[in-house]
Design an enzyme around this catalytic site. Structure first.
Site, PDB file in Angstrom:
ATOM      1  N   SER A  83     -26.140  96.452 -66.566  1.00  0.00           N
ATOM      2  CA  SER A  83     -27.567  96.734 -66.768  1.00  0.00           C
ATOM      3  C   SER A  83     -28.356  95.437 -66.899  1.00  0.00           C
ATOM      4  O   SER A  83     -28.165  94.656 -67.830  1.00  0.00           O
ATOM      5  CB  SER A  83     -27.761  97.584 -68.024  1.00  0.00           C
ATOM      6  N   HIS A 141     -27.457  98.130 -62.376  1.00  0.00           N
ATOM      7  CA  HIS A 141     -28.234  99.166 -63.053  1.00  0.00           C
ATOM      8  C   HIS A 141     -29.594  98.592 -63.444  1.00  0.00           C
ATOM      9  O   HIS A 141     -29.672  97.568 -64.120  1.00  0.00           O
ATOM     10  CB  HIS A 141     -27.451  99.618 -64.289  1.00  0.00           C
ATOM     11  N   ASP A 181     -33.103  99.386 -65.277  1.00  0.00           N
ATOM     12  CA  ASP A 181     -33.754 100.284 -66.234  1.00  0.00           C
ATOM     13  C   ASP A 181     -35.262 100.124 -66.174  1.00  0.00           C
ATOM     14  O   ASP A 181     -35.796  99.093 -66.596  1.00  0.00           O
ATOM     15  CB  ASP A 181     -33.280  99.954 -67.654  1.00  0.00           C
ATOM     16  N   MET A 207     -38.808 101.327 -67.585  1.00  0.00           N
ATOM     17  CA  MET A 207     -39.378 102.027 -68.752  1.00  0.00           C
ATOM     18  C   MET A 207     -40.890 101.884 -68.739  1.00  0.00           C
ATOM     19  O   MET A 207     -41.410 100.800 -68.455  1.00  0.00           O
ATOM     20  CB  MET A 207     -38.844 101.386 -70.037  1.00  0.00           C
ATOM     21  N   HIS A 248     -32.508 103.508 -62.918  1.00  0.00           N
ATOM     22  CA  HIS A 248     -32.593 104.497 -63.994  1.00  0.00           C
ATOM     23  C   HIS A 248     -34.040 104.556 -64.469  1.00  0.00           C
ATOM     24  O   HIS A 248     -34.507 103.655 -65.168  1.00  0.00           O
ATOM     25  CB  HIS A 248     -31.641 104.054 -65.121  1.00  0.00           C
ATOM     26  N   MET A 251     -36.866 105.686 -66.743  1.00  0.00           N
ATOM     27  CA  MET A 251     -37.202 106.271 -68.043  1.00  0.00           C
ATOM     28  C   MET A 251     -38.720 106.296 -68.089  1.00  0.00           C
ATOM     29  O   MET A 251     -39.359 105.544 -68.842  1.00  0.00           O
ATOM     30  CB  MET A 251     -36.580 105.427 -69.164  1.00  0.00           C
ATOM     31  N   MET A 279     -26.489 109.820 -71.261  1.00  0.00           N
ATOM     32  CA  MET A 279     -26.898 108.758 -72.194  1.00  0.00           C
ATOM     33  C   MET A 279     -26.035 108.832 -73.451  1.00  0.00           C
ATOM     34  O   MET A 279     -25.923 109.888 -74.083  1.00  0.00           O
ATOM     35  CB  MET A 279     -28.371 108.923 -72.599  1.00  0.00           C
ATOM     36  N   ASP A 324     -24.085 105.581 -70.146  1.00  0.00           N
ATOM     37  CA  ASP A 324     -25.002 104.464 -70.353  1.00  0.00           C
ATOM     38  C   ASP A 324     -25.352 104.325 -71.829  1.00  0.00           C
ATOM     39  O   ASP A 324     -25.940 105.231 -72.418  1.00  0.00           O
ATOM     40  CB  ASP A 324     -26.264 104.744 -69.516  1.00  0.00           C
TER      41      ASP A 324
HETATM   42  C1  DX5 Z   1     -30.995 102.000 -72.499  1.00  0.00           C
HETATM   43  C2  DX5 Z   1     -30.647 101.662 -71.085  1.00  0.00           C
HETATM   44  C3  DX5 Z   1     -29.328 101.028 -70.912  1.00  0.00           C
HETATM   45  C4  DX5 Z   1     -29.123  99.737 -71.655  1.00  0.00           C
HETATM   46  C5  DX5 Z   1     -27.672  99.634 -71.998  1.00  0.00           C
HETATM   47  O1  DX5 Z   1     -32.132 102.791 -72.510  1.00  0.00           O
HETATM   48  O2  DX5 Z   1     -30.669 102.834 -70.280  1.00  0.00           O
HETATM   49  O3  DX5 Z   1     -29.001 100.886 -69.538  1.00  0.00           O
HETATM   50  O4  DX5 Z   1     -29.489  98.603 -70.922  1.00  0.00           O
HETATM   51  O5  DX5 Z   1     -27.481  98.514 -72.782  1.00  0.00           O
HETATM   52  P1  DX5 Z   1     -26.151  98.284 -73.641  1.00  0.00           P
HETATM   53  O6  DX5 Z   1     -25.005  98.302 -72.679  1.00  0.00           O
HETATM   54  O7  DX5 Z   1     -26.392  96.958 -74.254  1.00  0.00           O
HETATM   55  O8  DX5 Z   1     -26.084  99.399 -74.627  1.00  0.00           O
HETATM   56 ZN    ZN Z   2     -29.944 102.718 -68.195  1.00  0.00          ZN
END
Ligand code: DX5
Ligand code: ZN
Length: 209
Positions: free
Chosen positions: A7, A32, A34, A36, A65, A67, A136, A170
């Protein structure tokens, strides 16, 4: 075979080219990403222009991903930016069927993600229409949180229902929690801090595989 999807959230944003090189040489197949929006989750990360720039320097599978609150509105833009797999949250405000159709129309694979509080049964109606299910194992929004073992039962139930589906986990993944997820039936492990925080990136990735 287990896919590792580091990620980017845990990378050093001042040198993303070197960070991608590090995980690619370390053996990662996926990246990956993310996204947001500060509304669906209480944090803001990065968006379309960053993904588009990284696309021009990387051949990794871009595992995006979302969010964000209205994923359907942005499907085409993420396709144009170079996403390979586009995952949206079942809890977001877009109609799941319409979002699945639009992602496929744009030539991407479809993923659906569920938060820790969402019963796994809620995704059952969509399993034969999608390519990936992202479970998740922390509340979405931040990296570096502690793995919630409750997600293992969800993974087991999903694997039983859908033997061929890509099942991804994740949040809080390291060598130990990753092994538990693999045993439960996950074949994609997303890991942020564990991979990007490691001195030896290749060893961290190998320990997940
Ligand atoms: C959280 C993200 C994850 C995050 C995971 O909302 O979707 O992808 O980056 O990070 P770690 O592996 O540090 O928990
Ligand atoms: Zn993620």
């Amino acid at each position: 075979m287990t896919m590792i999807s580091p990620s980017l959230l845990a990378a050093n944003f001042a040198c993303l080219d070197r960070e991608l090189e590090r995980i690619t040489r370390g053996g990662a197949q996926w990246l990956h990403l993310d996204v947001m929006d500060g509304i669906f989750v209480p944090n803001i990360s990065f968006g379309i222009p960053v993904i588009q720039s990284l696309r021009s320097i990387s051949a990794l599978t871009f595992d995006v991903h979302l969010m964000i609150q209205e994923p359907l509105r942005y499907v085409q833009a993420f396709a144009d930016a170079g996403a390979d797999i586009l995952t949206f949250h079942l809890e977001s405000s877009s109609d799941p069927e319409a979002t699945i159709r639009e992602i496929h129309r744009c030539g991407m694979k479809v993923g659906i993600s569920i938060k820790p509080g969402t019963p796994v049964e809620e995704v059952f109606p969509y399993l034969n229409q999608i390519e990936l299910l992202l479970v998740m194992s922390v509340e979405p929004g931040f990296g570096g949180q502690k793995f919630m073992p409750e997600c293992l039962d969800k993974i087991r139930a999903l694997r039983e229902k859908a033997p061929k589906l890509d099942i991804s986990v994740d949040g809080g993944i390291n060598a130990q929690t990753g092994a538990a997820c693999r045993e439960a039936g996950a074949n994609v492990l997303v890991a942020g801090s564990y991979v990007f925080g490691a001195q030896d990136t290749a060893a961290a990735i190998a320990s997940l595989q």
